[in-house]
Design a protein around this motif. Sequence first.
Motif, mmCIF file in Angstrom:
data_model
loop_
_atom_site.group_PDB
_atom_site.id
_atom_site.type_symbol
_atom_site.label_atom_id
_atom_site.label_comp_id
_atom_site.label_asym_id
_atom_site.label_seq_id
_atom_site.Cartn_x
_atom_site.Cartn_y
_atom_site.Cartn_z
ATOM 1 N N PRO A 136 4.838 -4.961 -4.557
ATOM 2 C CA PRO A 136 3.474 -4.623 -4.973
ATOM 3 C C PRO A 136 2.843 -3.628 -4.003
ATOM 4 O O PRO A 136 3.002 -3.746 -2.785
ATOM 5 N N GLY A 137 2.181 -2.631 -4.552
ATOM 6 C CA GLY A 137 1.566 -1.596 -3.725
ATOM 7 C C GLY A 137 2.490 -0.463 -3.369
ATOM 8 O O GLY A 137 2.069 0.502 -2.722
ATOM 9 N N ALA A 138 3.760 -0.542 -3.794
ATOM 10 C CA ALA A 138 4.723 0.519 -3.491
ATOM 11 C C ALA A 138 4.343 1.812 -4.200
ATOM 12 O O ALA A 138 3.601 1.817 -5.188
ATOM 13 N N SER A 139 4.864 2.916 -3.689
ATOM 14 C CA SER A 139 4.646 4.227 -4.293
ATOM 15 C C SER A 139 5.929 4.733 -4.936
ATOM 16 O O SER A 139 7.027 4.467 -4.452
ATOM 17 N N LEU A 140 5.746 5.484 -6.009
ATOM 18 C CA LEU A 140 6.835 6.203 -6.661
ATOM 19 C C LEU A 140 6.418 7.664 -6.733
ATOM 20 O O LEU A 140 5.373 7.993 -7.306
ATOM 21 N N LEU A 141 7.214 8.526 -6.127
ATOM 22 C CA LEU A 141 6.996 9.972 -6.208
ATOM 23 C C LEU A 141 8.102 10.534 -7.085
ATOM 24 O O LEU A 141 9.285 10.426 -6.755
ATOM 25 N N LEU A 142 7.698 11.123 -8.212
ATOM 26 C CA LEU A 142 8.650 11.512 -9.232
ATOM 27 C C LEU A 142 8.454 12.988 -9.596
ATOM 28 O O LEU A 142 7.341 13.396 -9.952
ATOM 29 N N ASN A 188 9.742 28.211 -15.721
ATOM 30 C CA ASN A 188 9.052 28.110 -17.006
ATOM 31 C C ASN A 188 9.084 26.716 -17.615
ATOM 32 O O ASN A 188 8.691 26.536 -18.760
ATOM 33 N N SER A 189 9.537 25.740 -16.851
ATOM 34 C CA SER A 189 9.698 24.385 -17.391
ATOM 35 C C SER A 189 8.501 23.482 -17.107
ATOM 36 O O SER A 189 8.575 22.283 -17.334
ATOM 37 N N ASN A 190 7.404 24.047 -16.611
ATOM 38 C CA ASN A 190 6.207 23.262 -16.263
ATOM 39 C C ASN A 190 6.555 22.071 -15.376
ATOM 40 O O ASN A 190 6.245 20.924 -15.695
ATOM 41 N N PRO A 191 7.222 22.306 -14.242
ATOM 42 C CA PRO A 191 7.618 21.187 -13.374
ATOM 43 C C PRO A 191 6.399 20.530 -12.723
ATOM 44 O O PRO A 191 5.438 21.203 -12.351
ATOM 45 N N ARG A 192 6.460 19.205 -12.604
ATOM 46 C CA ARG A 192 5.323 18.427 -12.110
ATOM 47 C C ARG A 192 5.782 17.422 -11.053
ATOM 48 O O ARG A 192 6.912 16.948 -11.055
ATOM 49 N N TRP A 193 4.859 17.086 -10.170
ATOM 50 C CA TRP A 193 5.006 15.942 -9.269
ATOM 51 C C TRP A 193 4.088 14.836 -9.790
ATOM 52 O O TRP A 193 2.886 15.052 -9.961
ATOM 53 N N PHE A 194 4.638 13.664 -10.038
ATOM 54 C CA PHE A 194 3.852 12.505 -10.423
ATOM 55 C C PHE A 194 3.881 11.481 -9.278
ATOM 56 O O PHE A 194 4.955 11.192 -8.735
ATOM 57 N N HIS A 195 2.726 10.974 -8.926
ATOM 58 C CA HIS A 195 2.654 9.908 -7.913
ATOM 59 C C HIS A 195 2.072 8.658 -8.570
ATOM 60 O O HIS A 195 1.015 8.699 -9.181
ATOM 61 N N LEU A 196 2.799 7.542 -8.427
ATOM 62 C CA LEU A 196 2.378 6.286 -9.017
ATOM 63 C C LEU A 196 2.341 5.193 -7.958
ATOM 64 O O LEU A 196 3.083 5.237 -6.976
ATOM 65 N N THR A 197 1.485 4.193 -8.190
ATOM 66 C CA THR A 197 1.380 3.036 -7.293
ATOM 67 C C THR A 197 1.637 1.763 -8.083
ATOM 68 O O THR A 197 1.033 1.547 -9.141
ATOM 69 N N ARG A 198 2.506 0.939 -7.561
ATOM 70 C CA ARG A 198 2.876 -0.340 -8.207
ATOM 71 C C ARG A 198 1.718 -1.311 -8.102
ATOM 72 O O ARG A 198 1.125 -1.491 -7.041
ATOM 73 N N GLU A 199 1.376 -1.933 -9.220
ATOM 74 C CA GLU A 199 0.274 -2.899 -9.244
ATOM 75 C C GLU A 199 0.711 -4.226 -8.649
ATOM 76 O O GLU A 199 1.898 -4.517 -8.561
#
Length: 199
Positions: A136-142, A188-199
Amino acid sequence: MNLGYTLAYRLGITPWERARPGFRAQLRTYLDHEEVHRAPGKALDVGCGSGDHSIELAGRGWQVTGVDAVPLAIDRARRKAAAEGVDITFLVGDVTTLGPAAGSGFRFVLDVGCFHGLTAPQRLDYAREITAVAEPGASLLLFAFGPGHRRPLPRGAAHAEIERHFAHWTLDADDPADTTGMPRPLRNSNPRWFHLTRE
């Protein structure tokens, strides 16, 4: 995709391993930010390839496990880590069925281009497995390309899809990735960084 990646490693056609300075700087900024909010602990690098990001994490004090489905990539990762003098657990494995060998209690999960290449059913399994091994509270960087069919590139992933698959996580950030200097299809692939936090 596994067959494609296996062939790519065998032929030495691995453009994803040649990250440009802007991309590397972005990743390091995210890792710096991560370490402001939490002390390094257990980190999981999914789709770790030949281990460059795992080595970066280990050098920062994280206890790293790297997982990839391509044995040749894992062999290279182990050799690189040994040459750098860092202790990393590298496993040949499927990110959709991590199992007990990968461990649990991960404080940080890094995915640079793994999720966005999976099929729809595999994405459901991946999200379940990552959620199970993260504390819980962990991060995911994707990191992921935007959605689209640009063979041979991965099919990508959309913001809404990330939110839907990671129902037990909060999507904190969706930022453009710096692909300056990379081949045009990647730019041209619209690359993104997503950051998420585990509930």
